[in-house]
Write a protein that holds these residues in place. Sequence first.
Motif, mmCIF file in Angstrom:
data_model
loop_
_atom_site.group_PDB
_atom_site.id
_atom_site.type_symbol
_atom_site.label_atom_id
_atom_site.label_comp_id
_atom_site.label_asym_id
_atom_site.label_seq_id
_atom_site.Cartn_x
_atom_site.Cartn_y
_atom_site.Cartn_z
ATOM 1 N N GLU A 55 0.821 -1.207 0.000
ATOM 2 C CA GLU A 55 0.000 0.000 0.000
ATOM 3 C C GLU A 55 0.862 1.268 0.000
ATOM 4 O O GLU A 55 0.437 2.321 -0.479
ATOM 5 C CB GLU A 55 -0.921 -0.008 1.213
ATOM 6 N N GLY A 56 2.065 1.142 0.519
ATOM 7 C CA GLY A 56 2.974 2.293 0.563
ATOM 8 C C GLY A 56 3.342 2.821 -0.807
ATOM 9 O O GLY A 56 3.655 4.007 -0.966
ATOM 10 N N GLN A 81 0.632 5.235 -1.491
ATOM 11 C CA GLN A 81 0.724 6.398 -0.617
ATOM 12 C C GLN A 81 1.860 7.323 -1.027
ATOM 13 O O GLN A 81 1.756 8.550 -0.893
ATOM 14 C CB GLN A 81 0.928 5.968 0.837
ATOM 15 N N ALA A 138 -2.168 15.112 -0.578
ATOM 16 C CA ALA A 138 -2.640 14.368 0.593
ATOM 17 C C ALA A 138 -3.911 14.997 1.157
ATOM 18 O O ALA A 138 -4.855 14.290 1.535
ATOM 19 C CB ALA A 138 -1.541 14.323 1.660
ATOM 20 N N ASN A 183 -7.620 13.198 1.388
ATOM 21 C CA ASN A 183 -8.373 13.110 2.636
ATOM 22 C C ASN A 183 -9.758 13.741 2.501
ATOM 23 O O ASN A 183 -10.743 13.242 3.044
ATOM 24 C CB ASN A 183 -7.606 13.807 3.762
ATOM 25 N N ARG A 228 -3.274 2.180 8.515
ATOM 26 C CA ARG A 228 -2.689 3.343 9.201
ATOM 27 C C ARG A 228 -2.456 3.059 10.680
ATOM 28 O O ARG A 228 -1.691 3.773 11.337
ATOM 29 C CB ARG A 228 -3.595 4.562 9.032
ATOM 30 N N LEU A 244 3.028 2.982 7.399
ATOM 31 C CA LEU A 244 2.319 3.988 6.621
ATOM 32 C C LEU A 244 1.966 5.206 7.466
ATOM 33 O O LEU A 244 1.865 5.129 8.686
ATOM 34 C CB LEU A 244 1.041 3.386 6.032
ATOM 35 N N THR A 278 -2.493 9.885 6.898
ATOM 36 C CA THR A 278 -2.515 11.172 6.192
ATOM 37 C C THR A 278 -3.582 12.113 6.730
ATOM 38 O O THR A 278 -3.396 13.331 6.726
ATOM 39 C CB THR A 278 -2.740 10.961 4.684
ATOM 40 N N GLY A 336 -4.158 4.974 -0.598
ATOM 41 C CA GLY A 336 -3.113 5.974 -0.386
ATOM 42 C C GLY A 336 -3.200 6.669 0.956
ATOM 43 O O GLY A 336 -2.174 7.090 1.509
ATOM 44 N N THR A 337 -4.407 6.801 1.505
ATOM 45 C CA THR A 337 -4.561 7.421 2.821
ATOM 46 C C THR A 337 -4.407 6.409 3.947
ATOM 47 O O THR A 337 -4.575 6.743 5.118
ATOM 48 C CB THR A 337 -5.937 8.100 2.946
ATOM 49 N N ALA A 338 -4.122 5.164 3.598
ATOM 50 C CA ALA A 338 -3.897 4.078 4.569
ATOM 51 C C ALA A 338 -5.150 3.736 5.362
ATOM 52 O O ALA A 338 -5.074 3.292 6.501
ATOM 53 C CB ALA A 338 -2.739 4.417 5.510
#
Length: 271
Positions: free
Chosen positions: A67-68, A71, A81, A85, A138, A145, A148, A212-214
């Motif tokens: 997943e990183g 991100q 970011a 969000n 997250r 991660l 974010t 991307g936002t974990a």
Amino acid sequence: MNARTEPSEAGPSATARPPLVRELLLVVGLFLVYKFGRQLVTGHTTEAYRNAGRVWDWERTLHLPEEGSVQALLLHGDTLAHLANTYYATVHFPATVAFLVWLYLRRPAHYVWARRVLATVTGAALVLHLAFPLAPPRMLAAAGLVDTAKVYGPSVYGPPQTDSLSNQFAAMPSLHFGWALMVAIGLIVATRSRWRPLWLLHPLVTLVVIVGTANHYWMDVIVATALLGIALAVVDLPRRTATTAGRARERLAPAGPAAEPEKNVLVGAAR
């Protein structure tokens, strides 16, 4: 003068809209079940973290990309970011509600179909939330991660210990992605524009955002897609062909003895 009858459109567009009050109650009820059902697994912290470790290991065994890697695309600057969000926090419910409202007003039969599919997916997801509580990436130290939402804002979640509005341990499946994909599929099926495949950008952007936002693992997306596929298979799509009664109404009315048979045209016969 020749008599001529127009065909009765018995397809989805001619379907009567379901009673508005009933539909509002159904949709609000679905939303409340979704919100309160997620609360039932609140407090299963230990199990949620243990399952997170399992999912992370399963993904590595399956050689799924970390997943990183997604991100990293969002961490080139604060703006990306923050936008991700914001999309996560503000698009999920409004887009789904707008989709249902549009179908209700313009494609009633497709509305009933879409509502049933979404209800089926949501119900199955709640069962999985109860059976398999899962901490998002997250919260998993092994993932490495960034949260974010916490760093760049805005955030829809408070600390897990004090957040009474949402259950943060209901990551699998991702209803963010499942609903977004259904919105795209529903609009592609219900419309005829040659540009309608562009609706797939909504689930694609949602995928980048939630990973991307974990907030979700790849496995959350895979399971949500599988549930949606099952729901689409079991919930019948509205038929576009006329019903038997509709076809009967397409027959030409008697034109009288003076009519010339060769000029009696059955509207829709060439369709």
